[in-house]
Scaffold this motif. Structure first.
Motif, mmCIF file in Angstrom:
data_model
loop_
_atom_site.group_PDB
_atom_site.id
_atom_site.type_symbol
_atom_site.label_atom_id
_atom_site.label_comp_id
_atom_site.label_asym_id
_atom_site.label_seq_id
_atom_site.Cartn_x
_atom_site.Cartn_y
_atom_site.Cartn_z
ATOM 1 N N THR A 26 0.823 -1.217 0.077
ATOM 2 C CA THR A 26 0.116 -0.031 0.116
ATOM 3 C C THR A 26 0.989 1.046 -0.055
ATOM 4 N N HIS A 27 0.627 2.055 -0.856
ATOM 5 C CA HIS A 27 1.767 3.174 -1.258
ATOM 6 C C HIS A 27 1.330 4.501 -0.203
ATOM 7 N N GLY A 28 2.226 5.469 -0.438
ATOM 8 C CA GLY A 28 2.114 6.600 0.616
ATOM 9 C C GLY A 28 1.101 7.722 0.056
ATOM 10 N N ALA A 29 0.664 8.591 0.951
ATOM 11 C CA ALA A 29 -0.204 9.580 0.620
ATOM 12 C C ALA A 29 0.335 10.407 -0.725
ATOM 13 N N SER A 30 -0.950 10.470 -1.502
ATOM 14 C CA SER A 30 -0.445 11.120 -2.973
ATOM 15 C C SER A 30 0.293 10.343 -3.686
ATOM 16 N N TRP A 31 0.664 9.374 -3.729
ATOM 17 C CA TRP A 31 1.439 8.515 -4.564
ATOM 18 C C TRP A 31 0.441 7.356 -5.199
ATOM 19 N N ASN A 32 0.793 6.279 -5.798
ATOM 20 C CA ASN A 32 -0.010 5.314 -6.122
ATOM 21 C C ASN A 32 0.853 4.082 -6.334
ATOM 22 N N HIS A 33 0.104 2.828 -6.707
ATOM 23 C CA HIS A 33 0.595 1.531 -6.627
ATOM 24 C C HIS A 33 2.105 1.446 -7.563
ATOM 25 N N LYS A 34 2.343 2.363 -8.387
ATOM 26 C CA LYS A 34 3.508 2.368 -9.137
ATOM 27 C C LYS A 34 4.718 2.464 -8.313
ATOM 28 N N GLN A 35 4.379 3.042 -7.032
ATOM 29 C CA GLN A 35 5.597 2.843 -5.959
ATOM 30 C C GLN A 35 6.197 1.757 -5.664
ATOM 31 N N TRP A 36 5.698 0.638 -5.746
ATOM 32 C CA TRP A 36 6.173 -0.732 -5.400
ATOM 33 C C TRP A 36 6.578 -1.342 -6.782
ATOM 34 N N LYS A 37 7.211 -0.696 -7.791
ATOM 35 C CA LYS A 37 7.709 -1.354 -8.941
ATOM 36 C C LYS A 37 8.619 -2.375 -8.771
ATOM 37 N N GLN A 38 9.760 -1.981 -7.919
ATOM 38 C CA GLN A 38 10.691 -2.767 -7.733
ATOM 39 C C GLN A 38 10.799 -4.084 -6.582
ATOM 40 N N GLN A 39 9.635 -3.864 -5.810
ATOM 41 C CA GLN A 39 9.265 -4.868 -5.143
ATOM 42 C C GLN A 39 8.559 -5.753 -5.620
ATOM 43 N N ILE A 167 7.179 10.831 -8.686
ATOM 44 C CA ILE A 167 6.334 11.671 -7.682
ATOM 45 C C ILE A 167 5.713 12.942 -8.543
ATOM 46 N N LEU A 168 6.395 13.501 -9.516
ATOM 47 C CA LEU A 168 5.729 14.553 -10.284
ATOM 48 C C LEU A 168 4.478 13.901 -11.022
ATOM 49 N N GLU A 169 4.485 12.850 -11.480
ATOM 50 C CA GLU A 169 3.300 12.264 -12.083
ATOM 51 C C GLU A 169 2.132 11.742 -11.365
ATOM 52 N N ALA A 170 2.580 11.004 -10.172
ATOM 53 C CA ALA A 170 1.658 10.734 -9.103
ATOM 54 C C ALA A 170 0.937 11.600 -8.526
#
Length: 259
Positions: A26-39, A167-170
């Motif tokens: 589960t991602h951080g505030a203002s971000w999205n699922h793409k945060q976890w790409k490398q995991q 981050i800019l995109e999310a």
């Protein structure tokens, strides 16, 4: 597998990759699922990995009206039920960690293990937070999403320059009016009285330069049973993106031993 499910009147976007015991990121505030790409790339070799967009973030919708932070964990529960998952390891960063924590508190049978990265459990931890958070909540009404995105991207891309574009995109995917309502709910989340209720093994990870959450992580280490705290080197609040290799090593060791 990319899909959308309607849960609690919200369309939640999620992706499932791999097979085996389930892990929900589960991602951080203002971000999205793409945060976890490398995991996802690493752990989907051994586990069923699930990423999703919290309501109002990424590709998930947000109903009109006041946002109730209790709905965050209810949404996660609904996603688990939709996927017919009886119990999963939950891994979250910041807001995503707090959502995971509250899910473990409220629905303990659904959570086999808990990984909290740079996670706050309260917004009133000390005098500074008691003074700063209400001001921050008020200022969100006047700061554009473009400005917020630039400020966040610049602050959290010092150890990994690739964070900046993400981050800019999310952040700019979220309409400003939605963000004001979301941030109001996020900054009112409180779990300090319930830490003793966590029943599953817990791993705490904090970037060595993440001064925002280190004090709270150390407090949780003392007040959540069966807990280990590890510091991630060369990392700030975007911990899993700043140093994915070390984060993955800590996660791998914890998951192999506990789920």
């Amino acid at each position: 597998m990319m899909s959308v499910v309607t849960v609690n009147g919200v369309q939640l976007y999620y992706e499932v990759v791999g097979s085996g015991k389930p892990i929900v990121f589960t991602h951080g505030a203002s971000w999205n699922h793409k945060q976890w790409k490398q995991q996802v790339e690493y752990f989907s070799q051994f586990y069923q990995t699930i990423v999703w967009d919290v309501r109002g973030h990424g590709k998930s919708t947000l109903p009109e009206g006041r946002v109730d932070s209790e709905d965050f964990s209810k949404d996660l529960l609904g996603l688990l039920d939709h996927l017919q998952i009886e119990s999963a390891a939950l891994c979250g960063l910041s807001l995503g960690g707090h959502i995971s924590l509250q899910t473990a508190i409220r629905y303990p049978k659904k959570v086999s293990g808990l990984i909290l990265i740079g996670t706050p459990f309260t917004n009133t931890f000390n005098l500074y937070e008691k003074l700063a958070v209400p001001i921050n909540r008020w200022s969100a009404c006047f700061i554009s999403m473009k400005t917020l995105a630039k400020l966040s991207a610049n602050a959290l891309s010092k150890f990994n320059p690739e964070n900046k574009a993400y981050i800019l995109e999310a952040v700019q995917m979220i309409p400003h009016n939605n963000w004001i309502r979301l941030w109001d709910a996020i900054t009112r989340m409180e779990s300090g009285d319930d830490l003793h209720s966590v029943q599953c093994p817990t791993l705490l990870l904090c970037g060595e330069h993440d001064s925002m959450t280190m004090r709270q992580q150390k407090y949780m280490e003392k007040h959540i049973q069966n807990t280990t705290l590890k510091v991630v080197h060369r990392a700030h609040h975007a911990t899993n993106m700043d140093n994915p290799q070390q984060v993955n090593e800590y996660l791998k060791h914890f998951l192999e031993r506990n789920i």
